[in-house]
Design a protein around this motif. Structure first.
Motif, PDB file in Angstrom:
ATOM      1  N   MET A 167      28.912  31.420  43.582  1.00  0.00           N
ATOM      2  CA  MET A 167      28.799  31.210  45.019  1.00  0.00           C
ATOM      3  C   MET A 167      30.164  31.305  45.697  1.00  0.00           C
ATOM      4  O   MET A 167      30.304  31.856  46.793  1.00  0.00           O
ATOM      5  N   SER A 168      31.196  30.773  45.034  1.00  0.00           N
ATOM      6  CA  SER A 168      32.547  30.825  45.595  1.00  0.00           C
ATOM      7  C   SER A 168      33.042  32.260  45.684  1.00  0.00           C
ATOM      8  O   SER A 168      33.656  32.665  46.677  1.00  0.00           O
ATOM      9  N   ASP A 169      32.771  33.032  44.641  1.00  0.00           N
ATOM     10  CA  ASP A 169      33.183  34.438  44.694  1.00  0.00           C
ATOM     11  C   ASP A 169      32.347  35.211  45.695  1.00  0.00           C
ATOM     12  O   ASP A 169      32.830  36.186  46.295  1.00  0.00           O
ATOM     13  N   ALA A 170      31.103  34.778  45.883  1.00  0.00           N
ATOM     14  CA  ALA A 170      30.274  35.405  46.916  1.00  0.00           C
ATOM     15  C   ALA A 170      30.886  35.164  48.294  1.00  0.00           C
ATOM     16  O   ALA A 170      30.892  36.063  49.147  1.00  0.00           O
TER      17      ALA A 170
ATOM     18  N   LEU B 286      28.876  42.962  36.942  1.00  0.00           N
ATOM     19  CA  LEU B 286      28.450  43.747  38.106  1.00  0.00           C
ATOM     20  C   LEU B 286      29.500  43.663  39.220  1.00  0.00           C
ATOM     21  O   LEU B 286      29.801  44.662  39.882  1.00  0.00           O
ATOM     22  N   GLY B 287      30.076  42.476  39.400  1.00  0.00           N
ATOM     23  CA  GLY B 287      31.105  42.285  40.423  1.00  0.00           C
ATOM     24  C   GLY B 287      32.337  43.123  40.157  1.00  0.00           C
ATOM     25  O   GLY B 287      32.917  43.723  41.072  1.00  0.00           O
TER      26      GLY B 287
ATOM     27  N   GLU C 297      41.838  41.759  44.606  1.00  0.00           N
ATOM     28  CA  GLU C 297      41.764  40.304  44.412  1.00  0.00           C
ATOM     29  C   GLU C 297      40.360  39.905  43.958  1.00  0.00           C
ATOM     30  O   GLU C 297      40.196  39.019  43.111  1.00  0.00           O
ATOM     31  N   ASP C 298      39.339  40.554  44.523  1.00  0.00           N
ATOM     32  CA  ASP C 298      37.959  40.278  44.118  1.00  0.00           C
ATOM     33  C   ASP C 298      37.737  40.615  42.645  1.00  0.00           C
ATOM     34  O   ASP C 298      37.060  39.874  41.926  1.00  0.00           O
ATOM     35  N   VAL C 299      38.283  41.740  42.215  1.00  0.00           N
ATOM     36  CA  VAL C 299      38.143  42.142  40.808  1.00  0.00           C
ATOM     37  C   VAL C 299      38.742  41.065  39.902  1.00  0.00           C
ATOM     38  O   VAL C 299      38.138  40.671  38.891  1.00  0.00           O
ATOM     39  N   LEU C 300      39.919  40.549  40.281  1.00  0.00           N
ATOM     40  CA  LEU C 300      40.567  39.495  39.484  1.00  0.00           C
ATOM     41  C   LEU C 300      39.712  38.220  39.480  1.00  0.00           C
ATOM     42  O   LEU C 300      39.606  37.541  38.452  1.00  0.00           O
TER      43      LEU C 300
ATOM     44  N   ILE D 289      36.886  38.699  37.095  1.00  0.00           N
ATOM     45  CA  ILE D 289      37.361  38.611  35.701  1.00  0.00           C
ATOM     46  C   ILE D 289      37.433  37.145  35.275  1.00  0.00           C
ATOM     47  O   ILE D 289      37.055  36.784  34.151  1.00  0.00           O
ATOM     48  N   ALA D 290      37.905  36.265  36.204  1.00  0.00           N
ATOM     49  CA  ALA D 290      37.951  34.826  35.909  1.00  0.00           C
ATOM     50  C   ALA D 290      36.558  34.266  35.676  1.00  0.00           C
ATOM     51  O   ALA D 290      36.326  33.467  34.751  1.00  0.00           O
ATOM     52  N   VAL D 291      35.587  34.694  36.508  1.00  0.00           N
ATOM     53  CA  VAL D 291      34.196  34.245  36.335  1.00  0.00           C
ATOM     54  C   VAL D 291      33.640  34.752  35.010  1.00  0.00           C
ATOM     55  O   VAL D 291      32.914  34.034  34.307  1.00  0.00           O
ATOM     56  N   LEU D 292      33.969  35.987  34.649  1.00  0.00           N
ATOM     57  CA  LEU D 292      33.503  36.555  33.381  1.00  0.00           C
ATOM     58  C   LEU D 292      34.017  35.745  32.195  1.00  0.00           C
ATOM     59  O   LEU D 292      33.247  35.413  31.279  1.00  0.00           O
ATOM     60  N   VAL D 293      35.306  35.426  32.224  1.00  0.00           N
ATOM     61  CA  VAL D 293      35.896  34.612  31.138  1.00  0.00           C
ATOM     62  C   VAL D 293      35.213  33.253  31.076  1.00  0.00           C
ATOM     63  O   VAL D 293      34.847  32.759  29.999  1.00  0.00           O
ATOM     64  N   GLY D 294      34.994  32.651  32.261  1.00  0.00           N
ATOM     65  CA  GLY D 294      34.313  31.357  32.306  1.00  0.00           C
ATOM     66  C   GLY D 294      32.895  31.440  31.769  1.00  0.00           C
ATOM     67  O   GLY D 294      32.440  30.557  31.027  1.00  0.00           O
TER      68      GLY D 294
END
Length: 303
Positions: A45-48, A127-128, A156-159, A162-167
């Motif tokens: 939601m935060s990345d959204a 997907l992001g 910045e969105d891609v980064l 990547i953080a969400v993916l790792v999480g």
């Protein structure tokens, strides 16, 4: 004429790329909000929210790039470039409100973590990365200020994804639900930092502050090197929208110069400003013995 035609083609090409990136980003943002609720992830939601901000920026960049082609008219003598500031302020306010809503949801979850669909989180992250990466590539060949700024936001969105993916990968193998709200708080604070920075820049432009990269003392030194110029006063520089800069000044020149010489002085002053991205230069020339009062000049020795 050839120069103007090429300039038009470049802006049309740039506007088209921003349009594609906008619809790509907006469609994915809507999907993110729906998916974030579905998989119960405040990090998604935060990345959204971050993507929503970039979608607004893309939409405004696209709209104002088209609007700016109208140029000046009887209502706006400088054209419509300054309208982008209004868009930036509205965008910032929306992101500020959204950030506090996300934080109000994420912070309580730090103490009371809720289960998260890690598989869905990983899927959205991949997907992001793909969607935002595609948008970056779409704007890769464009060099306008608008497109460079938008490209930076998308990177910045891609980064962030990547953080969400790792999480998500960590949550898939380990039962650490607290990681989701911690990621959410981190991403949201990053969004807030950028929002506050953009708001400060917008307010400085609205208050007609001097552009950060321009040194007024350097401008004076450059112009005073011209042999015909004796002194300067009433020098003002500001920016219309952060990219289009305006300079006005009064220069005291030697007496008995010809009309051709005055035009030469003005032309050389404009050339001296070219590498500072000062696009609009207004020069008022005066001769010694005349005093300038506001916008009107009078001879103090006259009756």
């Amino acid at each position: 004429m050839a120069h103007n035609h090429g300039h038009h083609d470049h802006h049309h090409h740039g506007s088209s790329n921003i349009k594609v990136a906008f619809f790509l980003n907006l469609g994915f943002t809507i999907l993110e909000f729906v998916g974030g609720f579905w998989i119960n992830s405040v990090a998604v939601m935060s990345d959204a929210l971050h993507d929503l901000g970039d979608s607004l920026s893309l939409g405004l960049a696209w709209y104002f790039e088209k609007l700016s082609k109208k140029g000046s008219d009887r209502n706006f003598s400088y054209g419509y470039k300054r309208f982008s500031l209004l868009g930036a302020v509205v965008n910032s306010v929306i992101l500020l409100v959204g950030s506090f809503i996300i934080l109000s949801e994420a912070i309580p979850r730090i103490w009371n973590p809720e289960p998260v669909n890690a598989t869905g989180m990983i899927g959205f992250a991949i997907l992001g990365i793909l969607v935002n990466g595609a948008a970056v590539l779409r704007l890769k060949s464009d060099d306008s200020i608008n497109e460079r700024v938008v490209r930076l936001h998308l990177l910045e969105d891609v980064l962030g994804w990547i953080a969400v993916l790792v999480g998500g990968i960590i949550l898939y193998f380990f039962d650490w639900p607290i990681l989701d709200p911690l990621l959410s708080v981190g991403i949201t604070l990053f969004v807030l930092y950028n929002v506050v920075k953009n708001l400060r820049q917008s307010l400085k432009i609205l208050l007609q502050g001097t552009p950060a990269h321009i040194n007024t003392e350097e401008i004076q030194e450059r112009i005073l090197k011209l042999p015909e110029v004796e002194s300067l006063h009433d020098l003002h520089i500001w920016t219309m929208d952060g990219t289009y800069h305006v300079l006005t000044l009064h220069a005291v020149v030697k007496q008995n110069i010809t009309l051709e010489q005055t035009e030469s002085i003005k032309r050389r002053i404009r050339e001296l400003m070219a590498d500072l991205s000062v696009h609009h230069v207004t020069v008022e020339l005066e001769v010694p013995g005349y005093m300038c009062i506001h916008e009107e000049c009078s001879n103090p020795n006259s009756d």
